[in-house]
Design a protein around this motif. Structure first.
Motif, PDB file in Angstrom:
ATOM      1  N   SER A  25     -29.703 -43.099  29.928  1.00 54.02           N
ATOM      2  CA  SER A  25     -28.920 -43.722  31.006  1.00 54.02           C
ATOM      3  C   SER A  25     -28.310 -45.039  30.539  1.00 54.02           C
ATOM      4  N   ILE A  26     -29.061 -45.833  29.736  1.00 51.03           N
ATOM      5  CA  ILE A  26     -28.537 -47.122  29.245  1.00 51.03           C
ATOM      6  C   ILE A  26     -27.284 -46.892  28.399  1.00 51.03           C
ATOM      7  N   LEU A  27     -27.371 -45.935  27.475  1.00 47.96           N
ATOM      8  CA  LEU A  27     -26.220 -45.646  26.601  1.00 47.96           C
ATOM      9  C   LEU A  27     -25.037 -45.101  27.389  1.00 47.96           C
ATOM     10  N   MET A  28     -25.334 -44.323  28.418  1.00 46.00           N
ATOM     11  CA  MET A  28     -24.247 -43.761  29.230  1.00 46.00           C
ATOM     12  C   MET A  28     -23.480 -44.888  29.938  1.00 46.00           C
ATOM     13  N   TRP A  29     -24.210 -45.868  30.454  1.00 44.53           N
ATOM     14  CA  TRP A  29     -23.555 -47.007  31.115  1.00 44.53           C
ATOM     15  C   TRP A  29     -22.767 -47.842  30.113  1.00 44.53           C
ATOM     16  N   LEU A  30     -23.267 -47.892  28.862  1.00 45.52           N
ATOM     17  CA  LEU A  30     -22.590 -48.702  27.843  1.00 45.52           C
ATOM     18  C   LEU A  30     -21.339 -48.011  27.295  1.00 45.52           C
ATOM     19  N   ILE A  31     -21.515 -46.751  26.853  1.00 41.61           N
ATOM     20  CA  ILE A  31     -20.423 -46.063  26.136  1.00 41.61           C
ATOM     21  C   ILE A  31     -19.330 -45.584  27.091  1.00 41.61           C
ATOM     22  N   PHE A  32     -19.709 -45.158  28.310  1.00 40.28           N
ATOM     23  CA  PHE A  32     -18.723 -44.653  29.274  1.00 40.28           C
ATOM     24  C   PHE A  32     -18.734 -45.552  30.510  1.00 40.28           C
ATOM     25  N   PRO A  33     -18.082 -46.712  30.428  1.00 40.40           N
ATOM     26  CA  PRO A  33     -18.102 -47.628  31.580  1.00 40.40           C
ATOM     27  C   PRO A  33     -17.418 -47.040  32.811  1.00 40.40           C
ATOM     28  N   SER A  34     -16.332 -46.258  32.591  1.00 43.20           N
ATOM     29  CA  SER A  34     -15.724 -45.552  33.725  1.00 43.20           C
ATOM     30  C   SER A  34     -16.262 -44.124  33.718  1.00 43.20           C
ATOM     31  N   PRO A  35     -16.763 -43.639  34.850  1.00 44.48           N
ATOM     32  CA  PRO A  35     -17.434 -42.332  34.850  1.00 44.48           C
ATOM     33  C   PRO A  35     -16.468 -41.168  34.616  1.00 44.48           C
ATOM     34  N   TYR A  36     -16.997 -40.121  33.995  1.00 44.18           N
ATOM     35  CA  TYR A  36     -16.242 -38.874  33.813  1.00 44.18           C
ATOM     36  C   TYR A  36     -16.094 -38.196  35.171  1.00 44.18           C
ATOM     37  N   PHE A  37     -14.918 -37.637  35.430  1.00 45.37           N
ATOM     38  CA  PHE A  37     -14.765 -36.818  36.639  1.00 45.37           C
ATOM     39  C   PHE A  37     -14.830 -35.360  36.215  1.00 45.37           C
ATOM     40  N   ILE A  38     -15.910 -34.699  36.618  1.00 48.05           N
ATOM     41  CA  ILE A  38     -16.104 -33.300  36.216  1.00 48.05           C
ATOM     42  C   ILE A  38     -16.031 -32.431  37.458  1.00 48.05           C
TER      43      ILE A  38
END
Length: 572
Positions: free
Chosen positions: A435-448
Motif C-alpha cells: 500500500s505504501i508503494l502504491m501511494w508513492l508510485i501512483f499518486p493519481s489512482p488508476y481508473f479500472i
C-alpha cells in the motif's frame, strides 16, 4: 568488538534508509540528476563515469540494500559454523556493490561492469560448498549468463554509431532507427538470460546449490531482477514486434514454471520456480507497456521472496539440512513463528488481499484484462495465477499440517534468535509495503472499469488454485506412476519441459559425441591411415631396412651371392 556481519548490516541499513528518503523526495519533486565524474583527461579525450540518480534507481537501491542488510544479519547465525564466514560476507557485499553499479548506470560500459560483476560473484557463491553438484550448477549458471554478456557487448559495439554509450539520451529520440532496434534486441536477449526466461530457464533452479542466504538475495532483488530492471530502463526504445516476442516468451515461462513447481519436492526448488513464475509476470506486464507496474511488482516481490527463502533456510537449518518437503509436516507446532512468517509470505505471493503482493498482482491482472489481447494471453495469465496458489497451498500443506515425517528424535525449535530477528525486520514491510508503494508510485489512482465477472476472476482463480493444491497434496504421486505414460508426463512437467537436459546435454553431450565420431573416422581412421602417420611409418621402415644393409655389409654380400646363385639355378 563488532563482527564483520554487524558492521556491514549497520552500514547497509543506514544507506538504505537514506536512499529511501531521497527517493521519496526525488519522486515528489519529479527530479532527475545525471552526475558525470571525470576519471581521466588526456588531450581532447576524457574518460568519465556517468551516474543516473532518479526516484526509480534510489528506490530500488534502498530495497536491495535493506534486503541485503537483513540477509547479512541472518547469515551471522546461519553460517556460524563456516570457517570462512568473513569471506562469505565479503562475497555477498561484492555482489550487492555490483548490483548498485548496475542500478545507477545510464551507460552501457558501466552496466557491463556491474552485469559481469554479478555473473562472476554469483559463480563464486553458487560453488561455495565445493562439491560436484555445486560445480555443475555454477558452470551452468555462469555459461548461461555468458550468452547475455556477449549480447550486451554486441549492443555496446552498435552503440558506437551514436558516438556515446549513454543510452539514456537516445532511447526515445532514436526509437525508429535501425541501430537502436538492433541494440534493443540484444538488450532483450541479455535480459532474458539474466532473468532466466525460456529457453535459458534451467540455471535458476540449479543455482539453489548456493547457501540459502545467497538464494534469498539472488531471487529477491539482485541477480534475476537485473534483467527486468534493464528492460524497464530500455522500455522506451522497444518496438511493437519486440514487445510481442517478449510477451509470448514471458507468459510461457510463467506458465511453465508454475506447472513445474507443482511436481517438485525440493523446498528451495519450489520457491525458485515460483521466482521464475513471478519474473515471467513482471516481463509480461512490461511487454504490455506498463513499466511502472513491472517495477512495482519487482519491489513487492523482492520483500516477500527474500523472507520466504529465509524461512525455508531456517526450516532446513533445523531439519539437519533436509530439503525434501515429504519429510516435513506438523512444523507449526515445533516452529510457530517461522511458520507464521512462511504463511504470510505465501499468502502475499498468492495475492491475498491486503498483503503487499496483492496490490501489485491484482493491479497487473486488471490492467491486463483491459488490454486488447487474444484469448491465449488472457487464459495463460489467469491459469498461472491459479497455479501459483496451487503450489503455495501444496507447499503449506506438506510443511505445516499433517504428521511429522522426520526423525522421531528431533530437536526442532524456534531458538535461532539471530535468524528470527533478521526475518522479523522484513515481515512488517511484507505486510505494509504494497500500500505504501502504491501511494508513492501512483499518486493519481488508476481508473479500472471492468465487468463484475472480470473483477472477481482473480479471486475465483485463487479459490480454484487452493482446492487444486489441496487435492494435489493428498494425491500420492507413487500410485499414479504405474503406467509409463504417467511417468513420462510427470517427469516432463516436473523437469521444466526437459529444459535442463536441453541446456546441458544439448550443449555438452552431442558435440562430444560428434568429436568421438570425428576422432574415430579422421584422427584414428582412414584419414590417418592414408595421411601423415602411415607415411611416417613407411619412411621409418624403409630407413631401417637400408640401415640394416649398411650395418651388416659383408654378411649381406655373401647372402646376396647365395641368393643370386639359387636364382640362377632355378631359372636355368
Amino acid at each position: 568488538m563488532l563482527s564483520i556481519c554487524l558492521i556491514n548490516f549497520i552500514f547497509l541499513l543506514m544507506i538504505s534508509s537514506a536512499s529511501f528518503l531521497l527517493s521519496i523526495w526525488f519522486l515528489y519533486y519529479d527530479f532527475n540528476m545525471v552526475v558525470e565524474l571525470e576519471l581521466l583527461s588526456l588531450n581532447s579525450s576524457m574518460i568519465e563515469m556517468v551516474i543516473l540518480i532518479d526516484w526509480m534507481s534510489l528506490l530500488f537501491m534502498s530495497f536491495v540494500l535493506f534486503i541485503s542488510s537483513m540477509v547479512i544479519y541472518y547469515s551471522q547465525e546461519y553460517m556460524e559454523l563456516d570457517k570462512n564466514l568473513n569471506r562469505f560476507i565479503l562475497l555477498v557485499v561484492m555482489f550487492v556493490l555490483s548490483m548498485m553499479l548496475l542500478i545507477i548506470s545510464p551507460n552501457l560500459i558501466s552496466i557491463l561492469l556491474g552485469w559481469d560483476g554479478l555473473g562472476l560473484v554469483s559463480y563464486c557463491l553458487v560453488i561455495y560448498y565445493q562439491n560436484i553438484k555445486s560445480f555443475n550448477a555454477g558452470m551452468l549458471t555462469a555459461l548461461s549468463n555468458r550468452i547475455g554478456d556477449v549480447a550486451l557487448l554486441m549492443s555496446i559495439a552498435w552503440m558506437l554509431n551514436y558516438g556515446s554509450w549513454n543510452f539514456i539520451f537516445y532511447l526515445d529520440l532514436m526509437k525508429n532507427d535501425f541501430y537502436m532496434m538492433l541494440i534493443s534486441y540484444f538488450v532483450l536477449l541479455a535480459a532474458m538470460t539474466k532473468s532466466a526466461q525460456i529457453p535459458f530457464s534451467s540455471w535458476l533452479p540449479a543455482a539453489m546449490a548456493a547457501p540459502t542466504p545467497v538464494s534469498s538475495l539472488v531471487h529477491s532483488s539482485t541477480l534475476v531482477t537485473a534483467g527486468v530492471y534493464l528492460l524497464i530502463r530500455f522500455n522506451f526504445s522497444f518496438s511493437q514486434n519486440l514487445l510481442f516476442i517478449l510477451l509470448l516468451i514471458s507468459s510461457i515461462t510463467m506458465f511453465m514454471s508454475g506447472l513445474g513447481a507443482n511436481f517438485e519436492f525440493d523446498l528451495k526448488k519450489i520457491i525458485a520456480l515460483s521466482t521464475l513464475s513471478q519474473l515471467g509476470l513482471m516481463m509480461s506486464i512490461l511487454a504490455l507497456g506498463e513499466y511502472k507496474l513491472a517495477f512495482f511488482h519487482l519491489l513487492t516481490h523482492a520483500l516477500f521472496k527474500a523472507l520466504l527463502f529465509m524461512c525455508a533456510g531456517n526450516i532446513i537449518h533445523n531439519m539437519s539440512n533436509c530439503q525434501d518437503i515429504r519429510f516435513m509436516g506438523s512444523l507449526i507446532q515445533c516452529m510457530p513463528l517461522t511458520c507464521v512468517f512462511f504463511n504470510i509470505c505465501n499468502f502475499s505471493l498468492c495475492g491475498l488481499p491486503f498483503l503487499s503482493g496483492f496490490y501489485s498482482k491484482d493491479l497487473i491482472v486488471e490492467v491486463m484484462s483491459m488490454e486488447f489481447l487474444n484469448m491465449f494471453i488472457y487464459l495463460i495469465f489467469y491459469i498461472s495465477i491459479g497455479l501459483t496458489v496451487c503450489y503455495s497451498f501444496r507447499l503449506s500443506y506438506y510443511t505445516l499440517s499433517g504428521v511429522m515425517n522426520f526423525l522421531s528424535l528431533n530437536s526442532l525449535s524456534d531458538k535461532n534468535f539471530v535468524m528470527l530477528k533478521g526475518m522479523s525486520g522484513l515481515i512488517i514491510w511484507v505486510i505494509m509495503m504494497g500500500s505504501i508503494l502504491m501511494w508513492l508510485i501512483f499518486p493519481s489512482p488508476y481508473f479500472i472499469c471492468l465487468p463484475f465477472l472480470f473483477k472477481i476472476m482473480a479471486l475465483l482463480m485463487i479459490l480454484i488454485g487452493m482446492s487444486l493444491g489441496y487435492q494435489m497434496s493428498k494425491f500420492k504421486i507413487n500410485d499414479s506412476l504405474k503406467s509409463l505414460k504417467n511417468v513420462i508426463l510427470v517427469s516432463f512437467l516436473g523437469l521444466m519441459w526437459n529444459m535442463p537436459y536441453i541446456s546441458t546435454y544439448g550443449i555438452n553431450l552431442y558435440p562430444i559425441k560428434m568429436g568421438e565420431i570425428y576422432t574415430k573416422n579422421f584422427d584414428q581412421g582412414w584419414m590417418e591411415y592414408f595421411g601423415g602417420q602411415n607415411l611416417s611409418k613407411k619412411l621409418i621402415f624403409l630407413s631401417q631396412f637400408f640401415q640394416f644393409f649398411s650395418n651388416n655389409h659383408l654378411k649381406i654380400y655373401f647372402l646376396m651371392m647365395i641368393m643370386w646363385l639359387i636364382f640362377l639355378l632355378l631359372n636355368f
